[in-house]
Scaffold this motif. Sequence first.
Motif, PDB file in Angstrom:
ATOM      1  N   LEU A   5     -19.190  10.059 -33.365  1.00 22.77           N
ATOM      2  CA  LEU A   5     -19.886   8.647 -33.898  1.00 22.77           C
ATOM      3  C   LEU A   5     -20.301   7.690 -32.471  1.00 22.77           C
ATOM      4  O   LEU A   5     -19.752   7.972 -31.399  1.00 22.77           O
ATOM      5  N   ASN A   6     -21.199   6.977 -32.568  1.00 20.49           N
ATOM      6  CA  ASN A   6     -21.695   6.092 -31.554  1.00 20.49           C
ATOM      7  C   ASN A   6     -22.103   4.772 -31.776  1.00 20.49           C
ATOM      8  O   ASN A   6     -23.119   4.551 -32.371  1.00 20.49           O
ATOM      9  N   GLN A   7     -21.211   3.647 -31.547  1.00 25.36           N
ATOM     10  CA  GLN A   7     -21.594   2.188 -31.909  1.00 25.36           C
ATOM     11  C   GLN A   7     -21.767   2.445 -33.272  1.00 25.36           C
ATOM     12  O   GLN A   7     -22.794   1.778 -33.773  1.00 25.36           O
ATOM     13  N   SER A   8     -20.913   2.796 -34.097  1.00 23.18           N
ATOM     14  CA  SER A   8     -20.739   2.449 -35.650  1.00 23.18           C
ATOM     15  C   SER A   8     -19.944   1.127 -35.979  1.00 23.18           C
ATOM     16  O   SER A   8     -18.779   1.247 -35.556  1.00 23.18           O
ATOM     17  N   SER A  59     -14.817  11.096 -30.745  1.00 18.94           N
ATOM     18  CA  SER A  59     -15.015  12.585 -30.615  1.00 18.94           C
ATOM     19  C   SER A  59     -13.885  13.528 -30.975  1.00 18.94           C
ATOM     20  O   SER A  59     -12.781  12.839 -31.072  1.00 18.94           O
ATOM     21  N   GLU A  66     -16.928   2.553 -30.689  1.00 18.17           N
ATOM     22  CA  GLU A  66     -17.668   2.756 -29.596  1.00 18.17           C
ATOM     23  C   GLU A  66     -18.008   4.493 -29.288  1.00 18.17           C
ATOM     24  O   GLU A  66     -19.264   4.623 -29.041  1.00 18.17           O
ATOM     25  N   SER A  67     -16.943   4.998 -29.507  1.00 16.26           N
ATOM     26  CA  SER A  67     -17.243   6.478 -29.639  1.00 16.26           C
ATOM     27  C   SER A  67     -16.021   7.011 -30.435  1.00 16.26           C
ATOM     28  O   SER A  67     -14.760   6.715 -30.276  1.00 16.26           O
ATOM     29  N   SER A 120     -20.224  10.845 -41.925  1.00 15.02           N
ATOM     30  CA  SER A 120     -20.680  11.661 -40.862  1.00 15.02           C
ATOM     31  C   SER A 120     -20.320  13.127 -40.680  1.00 15.02           C
ATOM     32  O   SER A 120     -20.346  13.881 -39.921  1.00 15.02           O
ATOM     33  N   ALA A 147     -19.068  14.499 -29.553  1.00 15.13           N
ATOM     34  CA  ALA A 147     -19.087  12.953 -29.977  1.00 15.13           C
ATOM     35  C   ALA A 147     -19.539  13.021 -31.571  1.00 15.13           C
ATOM     36  O   ALA A 147     -20.903  13.696 -31.817  1.00 15.13           O
TER      37      ALA A 147
END
Lengths: 113, 643
Positions: free
Chosen positions: B319-322, B310, B307-308, B338, B317
């Motif tokens: 990543l987000n929703q990977s 950081s 979901e996140s 990333s 942050a």
Amino acid sequence: MAASLFSVISRFLEEYTNTTPNKLKLVDAYLLYILLTGAFQFLYCLLVGTFPFNSFLSGFISCVGSFILAVCLRIQINPHNKGDFLTVSPERAFADFLFANTVLHLVVVNFIG
Amino acid sequence: MALFRLLSSLVLSGLVLGAHALTPSHHLAASDVARLEAVLSQSFTDLQSAYYSIVGLNKLGVSVADTDEACRFLQSNVDPTSIASLFYAAEASQSLSGCEIPVSNETRDFLLAAVSEDSTISQIHNSVSTLSSLGLPLASQEVVSALTSRITKEDNVYAITLALQTAAHLSQQADLSGILEEIEDLAARLDDLGGVYLQFEEGLEATALFVTAAYALSDHVDMEPPLKEDQVIQLVNSIFSKKSWDSLSEAFSVACAAAALSNNRFHVPVIVSALGPATVSHRQPLLQLQVTNVLCDPLTSASVVVESASSVTTKSAILNQSPFSLRDGIFELNFMNSQPASGYYQFAVAVTGDSRLVANHIELKVKVSTEVVISNMDLSVVDKDQSIGTKTTRVDYPSKAKNSFVADSHQNFAMSFQLVDVNTGVELTPHQTFVRLHNQKTGQEVVFVAEPDSKNLYKFELDTAERKSEFDSISGTYALYLIVGDATLENPILWNVADVVLKFLDEEAPATVQTKTLYVPKPEIKHLFREPEKRPPTVVSNTFTALVLSPFLLLLILWIKLGANISNFSFSPSCILFHVGHAAMLGLMYVYWTHLNMFQTLKYLAILGSFTFLAGNRMLAQKAVKRIAAEQSSRLAKYRSLR
């Protein structure tokens, strides 16, 4: 000044020897003995030091206590004070004196170390 | 109004996001499941152990080694007169395929008769389960009424658990609501230990059997059990915290609970753990997670998403929703795609795809490590007054400077370098950057810290005159080492950069360095006993003794002078006894001083005192009588003379 003092003392001594009954004189002699003993003990303590302090205390308190008890005895057997001590006969006073002395000397011997 | 609603929804979402759900801290690893199977695979000694082994292995999805042999064992050992024996045989035969236990009509009637208010819940459970396993009919409503009346009489945890298990075999038309309520009552009896564990005080087996029975009954009536998600996770912690089991029945109960929790209609706890250490680097860019149920079976149908993610230090942050991709039962994510900088990252992982999943939001700390390279290492000797130009020598890792540097008290030795991430070229500031100077002759070493400036350029300066105390003013050749280390570095560095000859002004230090004499015997402490007090010389003591005793002589003299006498001494017995007693008391005082203690003295004093008192009382009374008589006669004589 000294002359008047001397005359007072001599007058006092004269009256004492004449008017005091013999019994009381005996007790007074005892009182003097106790006083001197206590004084000499105190003198030793002043001069030499308080090394066995408990011994000094017990000896000194023995003298002080005995003095007080003897004074009480003297008061109680004085015929002059008979009115104050109606319930206390001289024998009773002497018995009290003996008992109190026993208790005092028990404590003294305990403390003498 | 709309603003208020917006605000309240924001607050609510904030609360939901901030709420930290419990995740299992104890779970069975694959090796523990294998151990459980091994325990249950032991050869059976009697019917009960056969039941535990066969049914337990069946719950774990494994079959017994030799099913025919097992079946024959059951058939030969079953005792038709014992309900328990029939229960074990019937249940075990159900788990073995193609195994039948022949049952006569008498046995069937015997089992049906056991269902009554006079049997214990255990007997009712065994007979109902046996009838149900053998496919024989039973009257569900009768069972329910028998159970309900027995529950009031048998209130302990094991009995009620068995009642729940019994109800799971009954027809769905029967009224099971009363028994269903018992789940909630029993759950209230669980002890919460530190917010982590939830178990009965009766122990692990009771808790595991309760979980099995509760989910069996809930699945049967298709009603969610009244257990909150956190409670389910706490139960998981309690049941799976023990990795080796005392008895076969305990292992059996754990196997049943594991099966119940991995395959029921309502709650399936998810176990997420990293495969190996949660570290990624350029050589190992994949973050691998094991997402399983409590029996260590991977949840291949679930979708796992970050979901996140950081950074712990900068909180930015990455990543987000990977999503993670599934490969061979392991969920993988290539985090290095990333391009994260080295350091620690906080991951929030969610497992979705099934509404039954419990504890499916997990927080994970992932380390990204990298390799460091030292660049632009410049060494120079600078004069303090800066009159002579600096001569900088560049050294490349891992070689050593060819010439040694000489620095005396007028000069400073300076070093500057940069630490760079080999993959990204970003400057790094590792935790440990030390400069170590080692005197080869004396073995002395001095360590300094190199600090970075604002542009992340590391500088180190050695002022020879200022630092002479660290070196004990010992001149000589020192080997210079650079030490670089950090938790996120894969290649810590120990590099002998150059040799430095230091010349100190005054050679104050001794020629040889004193090794610290820590382990040499220390000087002995002599104990000084208390000195006895100084006593005065014997002469003084004796003098004063004589002085103190002298007033006694004075007293005797005075008494004699006053005419004291003992002429009136009456020789009456009481008088003599009194004086003897009194003398004894005085003697006792002396003995007390020399030998006795207070208790003994008081004892003797009591005896002597009472004796003396009686004698003295008598004596004084006689004296008093005499005195009064004398007074009276003298008064009479005086009265007479007056007349």
